[in-house]
Design a protein around this motif. Structure first.
Motif, PDB file in Angstrom:
ATOM      1  N   ARG A  15       0.837  -1.204   0.000  1.00  0.00           N
ATOM      2  CA  ARG A  15       0.000   0.000   0.000  1.00  0.00           C
ATOM      3  C   ARG A  15       0.872   1.254   0.000  1.00  0.00           C
ATOM      4  NH1 ARG A  15      -1.880   4.046   2.774  1.00  0.00           N
ATOM      5  NH2 ARG A  15      -0.486   3.597   4.520  1.00  0.00           N
ATOM      6  N   THR A  18       2.539   1.716  -3.403  1.00  0.00           N
ATOM      7  CA  THR A  18       1.590   2.217  -4.400  1.00  0.00           C
ATOM      8  C   THR A  18       1.310   3.700  -4.174  1.00  0.00           C
ATOM      9  OG1 THR A  18       0.538   0.047  -4.589  1.00  0.00           O
ATOM     10  CG2 THR A  18      -0.726   1.941  -5.357  1.00  0.00           C
ATOM     11  N   ARG A  19       1.120   4.067  -2.922  1.00  0.00           N
ATOM     12  CA  ARG A  19       0.870   5.478  -2.601  1.00  0.00           C
ATOM     13  C   ARG A  19       2.036   6.351  -3.051  1.00  0.00           C
ATOM     14  NH1 ARG A  19       1.526   9.578   1.084  1.00  0.00           N
ATOM     15  NH2 ARG A  19      -0.387  10.664   1.740  1.00  0.00           N
ATOM     16  N   VAL A  22       1.959   6.869  -6.813  1.00  0.00           N
ATOM     17  CA  VAL A  22       0.941   7.856  -7.187  1.00  0.00           C
ATOM     18  C   VAL A  22       1.438   9.262  -6.876  1.00  0.00           C
ATOM     19  CG1 VAL A  22      -1.385   8.706  -6.690  1.00  0.00           C
ATOM     20  CG2 VAL A  22      -0.972   6.240  -6.893  1.00  0.00           C
ATOM     21  N   ALA A  44      -2.571   8.490 -13.026  1.00  0.00           N
ATOM     22  CA  ALA A  44      -2.811   7.070 -12.747  1.00  0.00           C
ATOM     23  C   ALA A  44      -2.066   6.186 -13.746  1.00  0.00           C
ATOM     24  CB  ALA A  44      -4.305   6.783 -12.788  1.00  0.00           C
ATOM     25  N   VAL A  49      -1.521   2.500 -12.060  1.00  0.00           N
ATOM     26  CA  VAL A  49      -2.627   2.121 -11.184  1.00  0.00           C
ATOM     27  C   VAL A  49      -3.937   2.519 -11.855  1.00  0.00           C
ATOM     28  CG1 VAL A  49      -1.260   2.429  -9.082  1.00  0.00           C
ATOM     29  CG2 VAL A  49      -2.642   4.340  -9.952  1.00  0.00           C
ATOM     30  N   ARG A  51      -7.519   4.523 -12.053  1.00  0.00           N
ATOM     31  CA  ARG A  51      -7.878   5.885 -11.658  1.00  0.00           C
ATOM     32  C   ARG A  51      -8.438   5.920 -10.231  1.00  0.00           C
ATOM     33  NH1 ARG A  51      -9.541  10.800 -14.297  1.00  0.00           N
ATOM     34  NH2 ARG A  51     -11.095  11.914 -13.045  1.00  0.00           N
ATOM     35  N   THR A  53      -7.631   4.142  -7.798  1.00  0.00           N
ATOM     36  CA  THR A  53      -6.563   3.986  -6.810  1.00  0.00           C
ATOM     37  C   THR A  53      -6.007   5.341  -6.398  1.00  0.00           C
ATOM     38  OG1 THR A  53      -5.995   1.830  -7.739  1.00  0.00           O
ATOM     39  CG2 THR A  53      -4.335   2.885  -6.361  1.00  0.00           C
ATOM     40  N   PHE A  56      -8.229   6.596  -3.787  1.00  0.00           N
ATOM     41  CA  PHE A  56      -8.122   5.801  -2.565  1.00  0.00           C
ATOM     42  C   PHE A  56      -7.032   6.371  -1.661  1.00  0.00           C
ATOM     43  CE2 PHE A  56      -5.983   2.401  -0.203  1.00  0.00           C
ATOM     44  CZ  PHE A  56      -7.036   1.916   0.556  1.00  0.00           C
ATOM     45  N   HIS A  57      -5.939   6.828  -2.270  1.00  0.00           N
ATOM     46  CA  HIS A  57      -4.813   7.348  -1.496  1.00  0.00           C
ATOM     47  C   HIS A  57      -4.897   8.855  -1.262  1.00  0.00           C
ATOM     48  CE1 HIS A  57      -2.542   3.611  -1.391  1.00  0.00           C
ATOM     49  NE2 HIS A  57      -2.853   3.424  -2.659  1.00  0.00           N
TER      50      HIS A  57
END
Length: 213
Positions: A15, A18-19, A22, A44, A49, A51, A53, A56-57
């Motif tokens: 997580r 991924t953050r 982004v 994205a 990732v 869109r 996602t 989400f962050h």
């Protein structure tokens, strides 16, 4: 020494990774076209990732810009703190603060720098960390206040000088000077900045122990 409990587990590590992707992709796009013009779909795609996602962050693009500003401010504060650890006078401290701000402006570019300042003073500014809305939560402001207080203790500034109000006047004025002088020649801009720093210093300068009129 870090223990196994200090390290994120596999899912949390993924997580965070991924953050960060982004965030990095967004900052790159902001530098290229500015925050307002940045397309979340492009960010994205560059971050590899979906869109959704992105959201989400980060609820909005402004959340990324606010976080970016905090990172930049921490970077400037670390550099200013090193300068203040050496012998200096108040004019030197103010001049160094200006130099560091100009460096940040050059790194970010005109558009993104202006967007950062606009967001900084926006009533809708997202909080990067809950409860961070006091001047003591901003390391650069804290250091400028400290530099003015130390100048007062050394007798450079008159005893009734208010370090916080002077620092606020200096930082607000500096932001305005940088924004309005961006398109001037280097010599013209340097002259305006030098006059501004001199004006701030004269506003608190001790004159034979008497408070300025």
């Amino acid at each position: 020494m870090a223990t196994g409990e200090d390290k994120p587990n596999g899912r949390e590590a993924q997580r965070q990774e991924t953050r960060q992707r982004v965030y990095t992709a967004a900052v790159a796009e902001f530098r290229r076209v500015g925050m307002a013009a940045a397309d979340v779909s492009v960010i994205a795609r560059e971050a590899r990732v979906a869109r959704g996602t992105f959201y989400f962050h980060f609820p909005t693009k402004e959340h990324i810009l606010a976080e970016f500003e905090r990172h930049e401010e921490a970077r400037l504060a670390a550099q200013l703190e090193k300068f203040l650890a050496r012998p200096h006078d108040l004019t030197g401290a103010l001049t160094e603060t200006v130099r560091l701000m100009v460096q940040m402006e050059r790194r970010t570019g005109k558009t993104l720098f202006r967007e950062m300042l606009a967001l900084h003073f926006s009533p809708n500014r997202p909080e990067v960390l809950p409860g961070t809305d006091q001047w003591t939560d901003y390391p650069l402001m804290t250091l400028v206040v400290r530099a003015i207080a130390l100048a007062r203790d050394r007798g450079e500034a008159y005893q009734e000088a208010d370090p916080l109000r002077t620092a606020q006047f200096f930082m607000l004025g500096l932001y305005a000077v940088l924004i309005t002088s961006y398109d001037l020649s280097r010599a013209e801009r340097a002259g305006i900045i030098d006059n501004f720093v001199a004006t701030v210093f004269r506003s608190v300068e001790a004159r034979h122990g008497a408070q300025p009129a």
